[in-house]
Design a protein around this motif. Structure first.
Motif, mmCIF file in Angstrom:
data_model
loop_
_atom_site.group_PDB
_atom_site.id
_atom_site.type_symbol
_atom_site.label_atom_id
_atom_site.label_comp_id
_atom_site.label_asym_id
_atom_site.label_seq_id
_atom_site.Cartn_x
_atom_site.Cartn_y
_atom_site.Cartn_z
ATOM 1 N N GLY A 1 0.813 -1.214 0.000
ATOM 2 C CA GLY A 1 0.000 0.000 0.000
ATOM 3 C C GLY A 1 0.842 1.258 0.000
ATOM 4 O O GLY A 1 2.060 1.196 0.126
ATOM 5 N N ARG A 2 0.144 2.407 -0.091
ATOM 6 C CA ARG A 2 0.872 3.669 -0.125
ATOM 7 C C ARG A 2 1.534 3.941 1.211
ATOM 8 O O ARG A 2 0.884 3.859 2.237
ATOM 9 C CB ARG A 2 -0.082 4.797 -0.500
ATOM 10 N N ARG A 3 2.795 4.237 1.180
ATOM 11 C CA ARG A 3 3.597 4.497 2.380
ATOM 12 C C ARG A 3 3.464 3.358 3.400
ATOM 13 O O ARG A 3 3.493 3.581 4.606
ATOM 14 C CB ARG A 3 3.220 5.828 3.031
ATOM 15 N N GLY A 4 3.277 2.148 2.875
ATOM 16 C CA GLY A 4 3.225 0.972 3.748
ATOM 17 C C GLY A 4 1.994 0.896 4.626
ATOM 18 O O GLY A 4 1.956 0.162 5.609
ATOM 19 N N LYS A 5 0.947 1.639 4.252
ATOM 20 C CA LYS A 5 -0.236 1.717 5.107
ATOM 21 C C LYS A 5 -0.986 0.379 5.185
ATOM 22 O O LYS A 5 -1.475 -0.005 6.246
ATOM 23 C CB LYS A 5 -1.169 2.818 4.588
ATOM 24 N N THR A 6 -1.080 -0.302 4.034
ATOM 25 C CA THR A 6 -1.832 -1.555 4.031
ATOM 26 C C THR A 6 -1.119 -2.658 4.810
ATOM 27 O O THR A 6 -1.747 -3.396 5.550
ATOM 28 C CB THR A 6 -2.110 -2.001 2.582
ATOM 29 N N ILE A 7 0.203 -2.706 4.664
ATOM 30 C CA ILE A 7 0.918 -3.751 5.396
ATOM 31 C C ILE A 7 0.866 -3.490 6.903
ATOM 32 O O ILE A 7 0.807 -4.421 7.712
ATOM 33 C CB ILE A 7 2.371 -3.940 4.867
ATOM 34 N N GLU A 8 0.811 -2.206 7.299
ATOM 35 C CA GLU A 8 0.609 -1.864 8.720
ATOM 36 C C GLU A 8 -0.702 -2.454 9.220
ATOM 37 O O GLU A 8 -0.781 -3.027 10.300
ATOM 38 C CB GLU A 8 0.534 -0.343 8.916
ATOM 39 N N GLU B 1 8.161 -9.427 0.640
ATOM 40 C CA GLU B 1 9.229 -9.369 -0.357
ATOM 41 C C GLU B 1 10.368 -8.437 0.089
ATOM 42 O O GLU B 1 10.846 -7.618 -0.681
ATOM 43 C CB GLU B 1 8.680 -8.890 -1.715
ATOM 44 N N GLY B 2 10.737 -8.545 1.347
ATOM 45 C CA GLY B 2 11.854 -7.747 1.844
ATOM 46 C C GLY B 2 11.563 -6.264 2.013
ATOM 47 O O GLY B 2 12.471 -5.484 2.275
ATOM 48 N N HIS B 3 10.283 -5.858 1.896
ATOM 49 C CA HIS B 3 9.941 -4.435 2.007
ATOM 50 C C HIS B 3 10.359 -3.856 3.348
ATOM 51 O O HIS B 3 10.927 -2.789 3.448
ATOM 52 C CB HIS B 3 8.438 -4.240 1.795
ATOM 53 N N ARG B 4 10.049 -4.611 4.427
ATOM 54 C CA ARG B 4 10.334 -4.103 5.756
ATOM 55 C C ARG B 4 11.836 -3.933 5.991
ATOM 56 O O ARG B 4 12.268 -2.938 6.558
ATOM 57 C CB ARG B 4 9.720 -5.014 6.818
#
Lengths: 77, 259
Positions: B157-164, B189-192
């Motif tokens: 998601g945008r600015r990692g909002k969805t993964i939060e 996929e290594g985003h964090r």
């Protein structure tokens, strides 16, 4: 889409038997309505609506995958 | 009628308290019923923490000879679930075999199952593998989930909002099952780890600027886990100190020169 909200809510509440989810479709828009036992309201809403908003974010992804838009309404018991 | 034997135990979690109590009594879970007297408090930054307090009542052997072990297991589980309820009623007739809290050993297995169920219900072609992460502040096991699959930018998601949001829901479900707060991080996929690297680099760069200019700087608002990375990166830096200001979701880190 209904299944996603059903799964999350049932996993978070104390009374999973009192979780009811309905789905209303009109065109590309899907409205999901959730109701839970009064005492479980806090669990599905969360502090400042954080749990409810997190569920909305995930619901949005599920809807997008089907080319739709979805909204989640939590009904007052 | 024989007198009831009871004992009270306190521990950081219900499961640990139960374990401790059973050891003390030299009995198994089937021999006792449990009441949660105080479901404890997590506290904040180590303040206001309160341990869980439970009461174990030993079954009356003379009249309990007929009992089936299976029944007692589910009874214990029903009682375990009271960790989530404030008041503790001793005899709760409700039985819910579908939500048996698994043992701590099942933490990874159940975390994986829960996250995979969520991914499937979100119609994503992805799967998760779980491993233990660094222990949390209280030294309890925490979980790291690595998600791999197709087209996962929607999950970030945008600015990692969805993964939060995904991580929050996963942590709540896992914690509810384990009857304790479990710190969960979900990586896609290594985003964090990429984001972590980026945050560390940024923290060090800004710290250098603050130290040389002597002026404090505010960072962009960030979620708690990202702020934590900044604080930890600069914890040992003698030239600056860090603080968080504002209210979520606008809470942000301030880097100040250390006089």
């Amino acid at each position: 889409m209904k299944e996603l909200i059903e799964y999350i809510s049932r996993s978070l509440v104390d009374d999973p038997e009192d979780v009811f989810v309905e789905e209303y479709e009109s065109g590309r828009h899907v409205e999901v309505e959730l109701s839970v036992a009064q005492k479980d309201m806090g669990r599905v809403i969360g502090k400042g609506g954080r749990v409810a908003n997190a569920m909305r974010s995930l619901l949005r992804v599920a809807a997008e995958r089907e080319g739709k838009k979805a909204s989640l309404e939590i009904l007052e018991p | 009628m024989s007198k009831e034997i009871t004992t009270e135990v306190t521990a950081p979690s219900v499961e640990e308290a139960l374990q401790k109590g059973l050891e003390k009594l030299g009995l198994t879970a089937a021999d006792v019923s449990m009441d949660v007297l105080d479901s404890g408090a997590k506290g904040f930054l180590g303040m206001g923490q309160r341990e869980v307090r439970i009461k174990l009542t030993v079954h009356d052997k003379t009249k309990d000879d007929q009992r089936e072990p299976a029944q007692n297991i589910s009874e214990t589980n029903v009682n375990l679930r009271q960790d989530n309820v404030k008041e503790s009623t001793s005899a709760s007739p409700e039985k819910d075999d579908s939500s048996i809290p698994p043992q701590e050993e099942l933490l990874l297995e159940r975390s994986e199952e829960i996250v995979n169920t969520l991914l499937e219900l979100m119609h994503l072609e992805a799967s998760a593998t779980a491993r233990y992460d660094d222990p949390d502040r209280e030294g309890r096991k925490s979980v790291y989930l690595d998600v791999k699959g197709k087209d996962l930018s929607v999950l970030i998601g945008r600015r990692g909002k969805t993964i939060e949001a995904f991580q929050r829901i996963a942590a709540l479900i896992i914690s509810k099952e384990m009857s304790r707060w479990v710190r969960v991080s979900v990586d896609v996929e290594g985003h964090r780890s990429r984001r972590e690297k980026q945050l560390k680099g940024m923290a060090e760069k800004i710290a250098k600027q603050v130290a040389s200019s002597g002026h404090k700087q505010n960072l962009e608002p960030m979620p708690a886990n990202e702020r934590r990375i900044i604080h930890m990166t600069l914890e040992k830096n003698p030239h600056v100190k860090t603080d968080s200001v504002g209210e979520d979701p606008r809470r942000k880190v301030v880097i100040e020169p250390n006089k």
